[in-house]
Design an enzyme around this catalytic site. Structure first.
Site, mmCIF file in Angstrom:
data_model
loop_
_atom_site.group_PDB
_atom_site.id
_atom_site.type_symbol
_atom_site.label_atom_id
_atom_site.label_comp_id
_atom_site.label_asym_id
_atom_site.label_seq_id
_atom_site.Cartn_x
_atom_site.Cartn_y
_atom_site.Cartn_z
ATOM 1 N N ASN A 9 0.869 -1.176 0.000
ATOM 2 C CA ASN A 9 0.000 0.000 0.000
ATOM 3 C C ASN A 9 0.909 1.229 0.000
ATOM 4 O O ASN A 9 1.504 1.566 1.014
ATOM 5 C CB ASN A 9 -0.890 -0.037 1.250
ATOM 6 C CG ASN A 9 -1.759 1.203 1.372
ATOM 7 O OD1 ASN A 9 -1.806 2.032 0.466
ATOM 8 N ND2 ASN A 9 -2.449 1.322 2.496
ATOM 9 N N TRP A 10 0.986 1.866 -1.154
ATOM 10 C CA TRP A 10 1.918 2.996 -1.288
ATOM 11 C C TRP A 10 1.356 4.275 -0.667
ATOM 12 O O TRP A 10 2.054 5.293 -0.596
ATOM 13 C CB TRP A 10 2.265 3.227 -2.761
ATOM 14 C CG TRP A 10 3.036 2.096 -3.381
ATOM 15 C CD1 TRP A 10 3.501 0.975 -2.746
ATOM 16 C CD2 TRP A 10 3.438 1.961 -4.759
ATOM 17 N NE1 TRP A 10 4.167 0.154 -3.643
ATOM 18 C CE2 TRP A 10 4.142 0.739 -4.885
ATOM 19 C CE3 TRP A 10 3.273 2.753 -5.900
ATOM 20 C CZ2 TRP A 10 4.670 0.308 -6.095
ATOM 21 C CZ3 TRP A 10 3.797 2.318 -7.105
ATOM 22 C CH2 TRP A 10 4.494 1.109 -7.207
ATOM 23 N N LYS A 11 0.105 4.261 -0.270
ATOM 24 C CA LYS A 11 -0.540 5.421 0.373
ATOM 25 C C LYS A 11 -0.328 6.672 -0.486
ATOM 26 O O LYS A 11 -0.267 6.564 -1.705
ATOM 27 C CB LYS A 11 -0.014 5.573 1.816
ATOM 28 C CG LYS A 11 -0.167 4.259 2.613
ATOM 29 C CD LYS A 11 0.074 4.406 4.095
ATOM 30 C CE LYS A 11 -0.122 3.053 4.774
ATOM 31 N NZ LYS A 11 0.030 3.122 6.225
ATOM 32 N N HIS A 94 -9.351 1.058 5.160
ATOM 33 C CA HIS A 94 -8.073 1.290 5.821
ATOM 34 C C HIS A 94 -8.277 2.237 7.010
ATOM 35 O O HIS A 94 -9.082 3.168 6.937
ATOM 36 C CB HIS A 94 -7.062 1.883 4.834
ATOM 37 C CG HIS A 94 -5.669 1.830 5.369
ATOM 38 N ND1 HIS A 94 -5.206 2.749 6.282
ATOM 39 C CD2 HIS A 94 -4.670 0.952 5.167
ATOM 40 C CE1 HIS A 94 -3.962 2.431 6.608
ATOM 41 N NE2 HIS A 94 -3.607 1.349 5.945
ATOM 42 N N GLU A 96 -6.632 4.641 8.033
ATOM 43 C CA GLU A 96 -6.444 6.068 7.721
ATOM 44 C C GLU A 96 -7.691 6.655 7.073
ATOM 45 O O GLU A 96 -8.034 7.819 7.290
ATOM 46 C CB GLU A 96 -5.195 6.240 6.832
ATOM 47 C CG GLU A 96 -3.927 5.975 7.628
ATOM 48 C CD GLU A 96 -2.783 5.361 6.854
ATOM 49 O OE1 GLU A 96 -2.779 5.414 5.611
ATOM 50 O OE2 GLU A 96 -1.875 4.798 7.499
ATOM 51 N N GLU A 166 -5.152 -4.890 10.667
ATOM 52 C CA GLU A 166 -4.102 -3.886 10.845
ATOM 53 C C GLU A 166 -4.344 -3.134 12.155
ATOM 54 O O GLU A 166 -5.118 -2.162 12.183
ATOM 55 C CB GLU A 166 -4.113 -2.884 9.691
ATOM 56 C CG GLU A 166 -3.846 -3.497 8.336
ATOM 57 C CD GLU A 166 -3.315 -2.463 7.351
ATOM 58 O OE1 GLU A 166 -2.230 -2.686 6.802
ATOM 59 O OE2 GLU A 166 -3.965 -1.423 7.151
ATOM 60 N N GLY A 172 2.911 2.234 10.794
ATOM 61 C CA GLY A 172 3.863 3.328 10.635
ATOM 62 C C GLY A 172 4.610 3.688 11.906
ATOM 63 O O GLY A 172 5.289 4.708 11.965
ATOM 64 N N SER A 213 3.789 -2.271 10.274
ATOM 65 C CA SER A 213 5.243 -2.341 10.481
ATOM 66 C C SER A 213 5.846 -3.692 10.109
ATOM 67 O O SER A 213 6.780 -4.152 10.771
ATOM 68 C CB SER A 213 5.605 -1.948 11.920
ATOM 69 O OG SER A 213 5.216 -0.603 12.173
ATOM 70 N N GLY A 234 3.058 -1.165 4.243
ATOM 71 C CA GLY A 234 3.117 0.261 3.969
ATOM 72 C C GLY A 234 4.546 0.693 3.648
ATOM 73 O O GLY A 234 5.035 0.494 2.538
ATOM 74 N N GLY A 235 5.217 1.267 4.628
ATOM 75 C CA GLY A 235 6.541 1.855 4.427
ATOM 76 C C GLY A 235 7.520 0.976 3.665
ATOM 77 O O GLY A 235 8.185 1.439 2.722
HETATM 78 P P1 13P Z 1 3.319 0.277 7.665
HETATM 79 O O1 13P Z 1 3.833 -1.013 7.053
HETATM 80 O O2 13P Z 1 4.056 1.485 7.177
HETATM 81 O O3 13P Z 1 3.219 0.181 9.144
HETATM 82 O O4 13P Z 1 1.808 0.468 7.117
HETATM 83 C C1 13P Z 1 0.927 -0.583 7.207
HETATM 84 C C2 13P Z 1 -0.313 -0.225 6.458
HETATM 85 O O5 13P Z 1 -1.054 0.663 6.852
HETATM 86 C C3 13P Z 1 -0.596 -0.947 5.216
HETATM 87 O O6 13P Z 1 -1.869 -0.674 4.745
#
Ligand code: 13P
Length: 250
Positions: A9-11, A94, A96, A166, A172, A213, A234-235
């Site tokens: 997920n590149w957000k 998600h 967010e 999640e 993050g 993470s 994510g990251g």
């Molecule tokens: P991180 O891997 O950066 O913690 O993000 C997880 C995430 O929200 C994937 O959708």
């Protein structure tokens, strides 16, 4: 065996040149696991990513979608728009989206219905906040999120559903749920699906991803748990080498 999936997920990261560079790097990686690999770029780069990854074993998916078919919803994107640029899978719910854009379980139930009506696969996200875990309410919170958004679905819809647990406190933050915490929650989710609604076959066939993470150095331990069928990354998905270390951790 359940489908194993590692999705990036590149957000809201990567403009077009950065997207091109990351995709070039992804194409140089070698997959040694059976996991399905997906990446979710921002809407504006979806078509470019789809074209650039044509013929590669990496699916391009979307991060969100509106529940209406079309109409006066300025700034929103519909299922048929996504389909028209090659997208067949969408991330919904998600944390967010829930936290910053006020998406409710009710909205998400409608989004899930729209996606399924358009023959899309859904990666449905949910997870508790730190306060929920501290007050030992985490299972109840997760159960409610899943029931409110998904338990109206008919049995055969579940073949198009992937779940992604999640925990908000692990996103993050560098703080991962331990493999045992992930396993405990995934087993609980499967039991809830089995006992409260759908029976053992559907419960055993739904893939449940973990997100929060996940990094190259912890993916193997998390993925080794029996009810963890992959990850939503994510990251670490913004670096092709790291992402494929996670893909190949199965
Ligand atoms: P991180 O891997 O950066 O913690 O993000 C997880 C995430 O929200 C994937 O959708």
């Amino acid at each position: 065996m359940r489908t194993q999936i590692v999705a990036g997920n590149w957000k809201m990261n990567n403009d077009l040149p950065e997207t091109e560079a990351l995709i070039s790097n992804l194409k140089r990686q070698t997959k040694t696991s059976h996991a399905e690999v997906m990446v979710a770029p921002t809407f504006v780069n979806l078509y470019h990513a789809y074209e650039a990854l044509r013929g590669f074993d990496i699916e391009v998916i979307a991060q969100n979608m509106h529940f209406a078919d079309n109409g006066a919803f300025t700034g929103e994107v519909s299922a048929s728009m996504l389909e028209s640029v090659g997208v067949k899978t969408v991330i919904l719910g998600h944390s967010e989206r829930r936290a910053y854009f006020n998406e409710t379980d009710e909205d998400l139930a409608k989004k899930v219905d729209t996606a399924l009506k358009n023959n899309m696969r859904v990666i449905f996200c949910f997870g508790e906040e730190l306060a929920d875990r501290k007050s030992h309410n985490h299972k109840k919170v997760v159960e409610t999120q899943i029931k409110n958004a998904l338990f109206h679905l008919p049995d055969d819809a579940w073949k198009s559903i992937v779940l992604a647990y999640e925990p908000v406190w692990a996103i993050g933050t560098g703080e991962t749920a331990t493999p045992e915490q992930a396993q405990e929650m995934h087993a609980f989710i499967r039991k809830t699906i089995e006992e409260d609604a759908y029976g053992i076959d559907i419960a055993n066939n739904v893939s449940i991803l973990y997100g929060g993470s996940v990094k190259p150095n912890n993916a193997k331990d998390i993925f080794s748990k029996p009810d963890v069928d992959g990850g939503l990354i994510g990251g670490a998905s913004l670096n092709a080498e790291d992402f494929f270390k996670i893909v190949n951790a199965f």
